[in-house]
Enzyme design. Structure first.
Site, PDB file in Angstrom:
ATOM      1  N   LYS A 189       0.846  -1.196   0.000  1.00 39.95           N
ATOM      2  CA  LYS A 189       0.000   0.000   0.000  1.00 39.95           C
ATOM      3  C   LYS A 189       0.881   1.246   0.000  1.00 39.95           C
ATOM      4  O   LYS A 189       1.582   1.524   0.974  1.00 39.95           O
ATOM      5  CB  LYS A 189      -0.910   0.061   1.227  1.00 39.95           C
ATOM      6  CG  LYS A 189      -1.917   1.198   1.090  1.00 39.95           C
ATOM      7  CD  LYS A 189      -2.619   1.534   2.388  1.00 39.95           C
ATOM      8  CE  LYS A 189      -2.032   2.734   3.089  1.00 39.95           C
ATOM      9  NZ  LYS A 189      -2.024   3.979   2.310  1.00 39.95           N
ATOM     10  N   GLU A 398      10.045  16.255  15.109  1.00 40.39           N
ATOM     11  CA  GLU A 398      10.332  16.238  13.681  1.00 40.39           C
ATOM     12  C   GLU A 398       9.478  17.317  13.010  1.00 40.39           C
ATOM     13  O   GLU A 398       8.255  17.228  13.020  1.00 40.39           O
ATOM     14  CB  GLU A 398       9.942  14.848  13.145  1.00 40.39           C
ATOM     15  CG  GLU A 398      10.520  14.519  11.816  1.00 40.39           C
ATOM     16  CD  GLU A 398      10.102  13.134  11.346  1.00 40.39           C
ATOM     17  OE1 GLU A 398       8.968  12.704  11.620  1.00 40.39           O
ATOM     18  OE2 GLU A 398      10.926  12.488  10.685  1.00 40.39           O
TER      19      GLU A 398
END
Ligand code: NAD
Length: 505
Positions: A189, A398
């Site tokens: 996927k 992040e």
């Protein structure tokens, strides 16, 4: 801002909208309910692809196909598997331009960079082909004259492969050929934001002679498609690259059925710069490390830890270089930094910068969305934030954007402590001409990859992966293959030498 290097719209006509479909048991198909997801180019604001939007039924069909194909593929010789992987590599090279254009338009990354990643991914398929022929177990002939031990490596089975949007074909190629080399069958996927090059690769797999069902592709969202690929009882392993939050959810779900998981997650990667370093090279690498892929990179060098004596001059050098980096239309061959993946993600980047300012840090360059002439998509300015301390969110989280945080240090111990003061441990770098400094840093820093006097050089041969919250397991290199192999010990008696356990009384 006007002193930045900006490349306006090229006006290049965009190609017709690409229609990406699922690949299940060797056949391309749309979703049973006809649902689709449209992808808008992050730079140009127009629809570039329309992809089938899968549901649980498509995952179940794909897993059944992978299960049915497993025995045949596992029994295929390494030589035959390698031949197919090599043909895939050739076909990727033959289709570089077609794949590059879609990779560029869906991600917003510069076309030159996209071309490098698509053509470079062929090398990962070639390297995995070499592993398919050379993988082997162990033998033990020191167990006594009547015993022989053989350790076999066997494919794990059906593997779910779930990938992110930032390097669609590259990250897929760090996983899929290695799983195939090991003899596993797969359900893949891609991210819902970047489905097209994965679907294109699906076409090439058939052309290369891969038997139907060995690789199946289901397009769609994390929920329900990705989630079902993790919870499905017929899946033996999940290999995932993406955010730490989703990685944790996958590990928790996989734990319920004790599936093997391999996770490649985020990073807050430090580079430490000592005064004796080649500062010109270091400044260039820091500039590359933060703006490459617009900072939307797990390996983004988003934290620099600079010796206090040189910090001011070094930052000035990085700011000067930042102004020369060409931001703009990804379709222009000179563009080095393209668009931000979605408007929502750009807002998140901006929120990180605002929070850093509020916490007391100083934005010395950029720090705002960027307008690029003739383009309606979303861009963010090259940004440098100084006065960052280890407790600030911008030093720990992040950002996944072109935003560099600058911290300072005085001693080697302090530099290593700062480098390790993060939940992540993906990569780290050190810049010094002193070999002892580099070795000490390399040994003591907690990161899966350490670069000395360079940044982000990678090779299919050299394994990659994270420590701490950056992941579990390793990709590429021979360790990358091992993740997809189960180990079985075969203990054999030679001759009828076994003494009976049951004694006649
Ligand atoms: P993401 O975690 O949002 O999505 C990654 C993939 O997981 C997508 O295909 C998504 O559809 C799917 N997904 C979402 N929810 C799911 C669920 N509940 N179950 C199963 N699948 C689900 O990540 P992203 O935004 O696409 O990518 C950015 C992140 O990836 C960053 O954190 C970055 O650091 C990380 N990343 C890591 C590496 C590495 O090698 N360590 C490389 C590239 C990116």
């Amino acid at each position: 801002m006007d002193t930045l290097t900006l490349i306006g719209a090229t006006g290049t006509p965009l190609p017709p909208v690409f229609h990406a479909r699922h690949l299940i048991a060797g056949r391309f198909c749309d979703s049973a309910d006809g649902a689709v997801l449209e992808r808008v180019s992050p730079a140009h604001g127009t629809v570039v692809s329309r992809a089938a939007k899968g549901a649980t039924a498509e995952v179940d069909a794909a897993v059944s196909a992978a299960r049915a194909a497993f025995a045949g593929w596992a029994a295929t010789s390494g030589k035959a598997r390698a031949a197919i992987l090599l043909r895939v590599a050739d076909l990727i090279e033959a289709n570089v331009e077609r794949m590059t254009l879609l990779e560029c338009l869906e991600t917003g990354k510069p076309i030159t960079q996209a071309r490098g990643e698509v053509s470079g991914s062929a090398d990962l398929w070639r390297y995995a082909a070499a592993l398919a022929r050379t993988q082997k177990g162990d033998s033990h002939n020191t167990l006594g004259p009547d015993m022989l031990g053989v350790v076999l490596k066997e494919p794990r089975g059906v593997v779910s492969v779930i990938t992110p949007w930032n390097f669609p074909i590259w990250i897929l190629s760090q996983k899929l050929p290695f799983a195939l080399a090991a003899g596993c069958t797969c359900v893949v996927k891609p991210s819902e934001l970047t489905p097209s090059t994965t679907a294109m690769l699906g076409e090439l797999l058939g052309e290369a002679g891969l038997p139907a069902g060995v690789v199946n592709i289901v397009l769609g969202l994390g929920q329900p498609v990705g989630a079902r690929m993790v919870s499905h009882p017929e899946v033996d392993m999940v290999t995932f690259t993406g955010s730490s939050a989703v990685g944790r959810a996958i590990a928790a779900e996989a734990g319920k059925s004790l599936k093997k998981v391999a996770l490649e997650l985020g990073g807050k990667n430090p580079q430490v710069i000592f005064p004796d370093a080649d500062l010109e090279s270091a400044a260039d690498a820091v500039t590359f490390g933060i703006y490459f892929n617009a900072g939307e990179c797990c390996n983004s060098g988003s934290r620099i830890i600079v010796h206090a004596d040189i910090a001011e001059a070094f930052v000035a050098r990085v700011v000067a270089l930042s102004r020369k980096v060409a931001f703009g239309d990804p379709l222009h061959p000179d563009t080095q930094v393209g668009a931000i993946v979605t408007p929502e993600h750009r807002s998140k980047i901006d929120a990180h910068v605002r929070a850093a300012e509020q916490a007391g840090a100083r934005v010395v360059l950029g720090g705002a969305p960027l307008q690029v002439q003739g383009l309606s998509g979303q861009f963010y300015a090259p940004t440098v934030v100084t006065g960052v301390t280890a407790d600030m969110a911008i030093a720990r989280e992040e950002v996944f954007g072109p935003v560099l945080s600058v911290l300072t240090f005085r001693t080697l111990d302090e530099a290593i402590e700062l480098a390790n003061d993060a939940a992540y441990g993906l990569s780290a770098g050190v810049w010094s001409e002193n070999v002892h400094t580099c070795l000490a840093f390399g040994q003591r820093v907690r990161a899966g990859t350490v670069w000395t006097n360079t940044w982000m050089d990678g090779f299919p041969e050299v394994t990659f992966g994270g420590m701490k919250q950056s992941g579990l397991g390793r990709e590429i290199g021979s360790y990358g293959l091992e993740e997809f192999l189960e180990v079985k010990s075969l203990v054999m008696r030679v001759g009828r030498t076994r003494a009976p356990w049951v004694k006649a009384i």
